[in-house]
Design a protein around this motif. Structure first.
Motif, PDB file in Angstrom:
ATOM      1  N   ASN A  77       0.953  73.329  44.191  1.00 50.37           N
ATOM      2  CA  ASN A  77       0.536  73.579  45.568  1.00 50.37           C
ATOM      3  C   ASN A  77       1.082  72.463  46.455  1.00 50.37           C
ATOM      4  O   ASN A  77       0.478  71.385  46.534  1.00 50.37           O
ATOM      5  N   PRO A  78       2.227  72.687  47.110  1.00 45.36           N
ATOM      6  CA  PRO A  78       2.856  71.636  47.919  1.00 45.36           C
ATOM      7  C   PRO A  78       1.948  71.040  48.998  1.00 45.36           C
ATOM      8  O   PRO A  78       2.139  69.895  49.395  1.00 45.36           O
ATOM      9  N   GLU A  79       0.951  71.790  49.433  1.00 46.58           N
ATOM     10  CA  GLU A  79       0.020  71.251  50.431  1.00 46.58           C
ATOM     11  C   GLU A  79      -0.778  70.074  49.885  1.00 46.58           C
ATOM     12  O   GLU A  79      -1.299  69.263  50.652  1.00 46.58           O
ATOM     13  N   ASN A  80      -0.851  69.939  48.567  1.00 44.44           N
ATOM     14  CA  ASN A  80      -1.592  68.831  47.959  1.00 44.44           C
ATOM     15  C   ASN A  80      -0.886  67.495  48.133  1.00 44.44           C
ATOM     16  O   ASN A  80      -1.460  66.457  47.822  1.00 44.44           O
ATOM     17  N   MET A  81       0.349  67.500  48.640  1.00 44.58           N
ATOM     18  CA  MET A  81       1.068  66.239  48.861  1.00 44.58           C
ATOM     19  C   MET A  81       0.263  65.319  49.767  1.00 44.58           C
ATOM     20  O   MET A  81       0.334  64.099  49.624  1.00 44.58           O
ATOM     21  N   SER A  82      -0.524  65.887  50.654  1.00 46.58           N
ATOM     22  CA  SER A  82      -1.327  65.058  51.563  1.00 46.58           C
ATOM     23  C   SER A  82      -2.294  64.150  50.800  1.00 46.58           C
ATOM     24  O   SER A  82      -2.624  63.065  51.271  1.00 46.58           O
ATOM     25  N   LYS A  83      -2.695  64.562  49.598  1.00 42.43           N
ATOM     26  CA  LYS A  83      -3.586  63.732  48.780  1.00 42.43           C
ATOM     27  C   LYS A  83      -2.910  62.442  48.322  1.00 42.43           C
ATOM     28  O   LYS A  83      -3.579  61.474  48.004  1.00 42.43           O
ATOM     29  N   TYR A  84      -1.580  62.459  48.260  1.00 44.11           N
ATOM     30  CA  TYR A  84      -0.843  61.352  47.656  1.00 44.11           C
ATOM     31  C   TYR A  84      -0.038  60.535  48.668  1.00 44.11           C
ATOM     32  O   TYR A  84       0.709  59.648  48.277  1.00 44.11           O
ATOM     33  N   GLN A  85      -0.207  60.795  49.952  1.00 45.14           N
ATOM     34  CA  GLN A  85       0.548  60.073  50.975  1.00 45.14           C
ATOM     35  C   GLN A  85       0.315  58.569  50.930  1.00 45.14           C
ATOM     36  O   GLN A  85       1.195  57.798  51.279  1.00 45.14           O
ATOM     37  N   SER A  86      -0.852  58.147  50.469  1.00 43.15           N
ATOM     38  CA  SER A  86      -1.151  56.710  50.413  1.00 43.15           C
ATOM     39  C   SER A  86      -0.759  56.080  49.079  1.00 43.15           C
ATOM     40  O   SER A  86      -0.946  54.879  48.897  1.00 43.15           O
ATOM     41  N   ASN A  87      -0.209  56.868  48.168  1.00 45.09           N
ATOM     42  CA  ASN A  87       0.203  56.356  46.855  1.00 45.09           C
ATOM     43  C   ASN A  87       1.725  56.211  46.853  1.00 45.09           C
ATOM     44  O   ASN A  87       2.446  57.193  46.722  1.00 45.09           O
ATOM     45  N   PRO A  88       2.227  54.983  46.991  1.00 43.87           N
ATOM     46  CA  PRO A  88       3.685  54.800  47.103  1.00 43.87           C
ATOM     47  C   PRO A  88       4.462  55.255  45.874  1.00 43.87           C
ATOM     48  O   PRO A  88       5.577  55.752  46.009  1.00 43.87           O
ATOM     49  N   LYS A  89       3.879  55.133  44.672  1.00 47.17           N
ATOM     50  CA  LYS A  89       4.594  55.572  43.470  1.00 47.17           C
ATOM     51  C   LYS A  89       4.849  57.077  43.521  1.00 47.17           C
ATOM     52  O   LYS A  89       5.962  57.536  43.272  1.00 47.17           O
ATOM     53  N   VAL A  90       3.828  57.816  43.858  1.00 53.04           N
ATOM     54  CA  VAL A  90       3.934  59.278  43.902  1.00 53.04           C
ATOM     55  C   VAL A  90       4.827  59.699  45.063  1.00 53.04           C
ATOM     56  O   VAL A  90       5.724  60.533  44.901  1.00 53.04           O
ATOM     57  N   LYS A  91       4.594  59.113  46.214  1.00 55.56           N
ATOM     58  CA  LYS A  91       5.367  59.473  47.407  1.00 55.56           C
ATOM     59  C   LYS A  91       6.857  59.222  47.190  1.00 55.56           C
ATOM     60  O   LYS A  91       7.695  60.068  47.521  1.00 55.56           O
ATOM     61  N   ASN A  92       7.210  58.082  46.616  1.00 51.75           N
ATOM     62  CA  ASN A  92       8.616  57.770  46.372  1.00 51.75           C
ATOM     63  C   ASN A  92       9.235  58.724  45.353  1.00 51.75           C
ATOM     64  O   ASN A  92      10.375  59.161  45.519  1.00 51.75           O
ATOM     65  N   PHE A  93       8.497  59.055  44.305  1.00 52.52           N
ATOM     66  CA  PHE A  93       9.004  59.969  43.283  1.00 52.52           C
ATOM     67  C   PHE A  93       9.275  61.347  43.877  1.00 52.52           C
ATOM     68  O   PHE A  93      10.358  61.914  43.699  1.00 52.52           O
ATOM     69  N   ILE A  94       8.311  61.878  44.611  1.00 50.68           N
ATOM     70  CA  ILE A  94       8.459  63.199  45.216  1.00 50.68           C
ATOM     71  C   ILE A  94       9.612  63.174  46.231  1.00 50.68           C
ATOM     72  O   ILE A  94      10.415  64.104  46.289  1.00 50.68           O
ATOM     73  N   SER A  95       9.705  62.107  47.010  1.00 55.24           N
ATOM     74  CA  SER A  95      10.783  61.991  47.996  1.00 55.24           C
ATOM     75  C   SER A  95      12.150  61.972  47.326  1.00 55.24           C
ATOM     76  O   SER A  95      13.082  62.635  47.787  1.00 55.24           O
ATOM     77  N   LYS A  96      12.274  61.212  46.237  1.00 54.93           N
ATOM     78  CA  LYS A  96      13.546  61.150  45.511  1.00 54.93           C
ATOM     79  C   LYS A  96      13.931  62.523  44.969  1.00 54.93           C
ATOM     80  O   LYS A  96      15.063  62.959  45.111  1.00 54.93           O
ATOM     81  N   LEU A  97      12.994  63.196  44.326  1.00 54.97           N
ATOM     82  CA  LEU A  97      13.291  64.517  43.778  1.00 54.97           C
ATOM     83  C   LEU A  97      13.632  65.504  44.885  1.00 54.97           C
ATOM     84  O   LEU A  97      14.593  66.275  44.756  1.00 54.97           O
ATOM     85  N   SER A  98      12.895  65.448  45.945  1.00 53.15           N
ATOM     86  CA  SER A  98      13.144  66.346  47.058  1.00 53.15           C
ATOM     87  C   SER A  98      14.530  66.121  47.642  1.00 53.15           C
ATOM     88  O   SER A  98      15.269  67.075  47.914  1.00 53.15           O
ATOM     89  N   ALA A  99      14.906  64.881  47.811  1.00 53.57           N
ATOM     90  CA  ALA A  99      16.222  64.548  48.358  1.00 53.57           C
ATOM     91  C   ALA A  99      17.333  65.016  47.420  1.00 53.57           C
ATOM     92  O   ALA A  99      18.353  65.547  47.861  1.00 53.57           O
ATOM     93  N   LYS A 100      17.142  64.848  46.124  1.00 56.36           N
ATOM     94  CA  LYS A 100      18.170  65.234  45.149  1.00 56.36           C
ATOM     95  C   LYS A 100      18.345  66.746  45.111  1.00 56.36           C
ATOM     96  O   LYS A 100      19.415  67.242  44.853  1.00 56.36           O
ATOM     97  N   PHE A 101      17.269  67.480  45.366  1.00 53.65           N
ATOM     98  CA  PHE A 101      17.353  68.935  45.352  1.00 53.65           C
ATOM     99  C   PHE A 101      17.622  69.513  46.729  1.00 53.65           C
ATOM    100  O   PHE A 101      17.570  70.720  46.922  1.00 53.65           O
ATOM    101  N   GLY A 102      17.878  68.637  47.702  1.00 51.08           N
ATOM    102  CA  GLY A 102      18.238  69.094  49.035  1.00 51.08           C
ATOM    103  C   GLY A 102      17.083  69.473  49.915  1.00 51.08           C
ATOM    104  O   GLY A 102      17.255  70.054  50.972  1.00 51.08           O
ATOM    105  N   GLY A 103      15.872  69.139  49.486  1.00 49.47           N
ATOM    106  CA  GLY A 103      14.695  69.438  50.299  1.00 49.47           C
ATOM    107  C   GLY A 103      14.335  68.264  51.173  1.00 49.47           C
ATOM    108  O   GLY A 103      15.047  67.274  51.254  1.00 49.47           O
ATOM    109  N   GLN A 104      13.226  68.407  51.847  1.00 55.57           N
ATOM    110  CA  GLN A 104      12.730  67.321  52.687  1.00 55.57           C
ATOM    111  C   GLN A 104      11.361  66.924  52.188  1.00 55.57           C
ATOM    112  O   GLN A 104      10.547  67.783  51.854  1.00 55.57           O
ATOM    113  N   ALA A 105      11.118  65.616  52.159  1.00 58.47           N
ATOM    114  CA  ALA A 105       9.809  65.142  51.707  1.00 58.47           C
ATOM    115  C   ALA A 105       8.902  64.904  52.883  1.00 58.47           C
ATOM    116  O   ALA A 105       9.332  64.672  53.969  1.00 58.47           O
TER     117      ALA A 105
END
Length: 73
Positions: free
Chosen positions: A45-73
């Motif tokens: 559920n991509p809407e759950n990303m809001s739960k992890y906005q304050s967690n830099p480990k999770v946010k950075n991981f999701i951002s990296k994957l999103s960027a590699k797959f051409g999405g936006q974090a």
């Protein structure tokens, strides 16, 4: 034995997967249970990303994957 290699079956055919798996930060994050639980939550559920906005480990991981797959974090 055939098919007994590491990783998930079929994942090797995904575009950019080798590039992602060669990133040491991504590999380190994939070894972190906290990050992987969060990633699975967001993947379901991509809407759950809001739960992890304050967690830099999770946010950075999701951002990296999103960027590699051409999405936006």
């Amino acid at each position: 034995m055939p098919g007994m290699g590491g990783g998930m079956p079929g994942m090797a055919r995904m575009p950019g997967l080798n590039e992602i798996l060669s990133d040491p930060e991504v590999l380190a994050a994939m070894q972190d249970p906290e990050v992987m639980v969060a990633f699975q939550d967001v993947a379901q559920n991509p809407e759950n990303m809001s739960k992890y906005q304050s967690n830099p480990k999770v946010k950075n991981f999701i951002s990296k994957l999103s960027a590699k797959f051409g999405g936006q974090a």
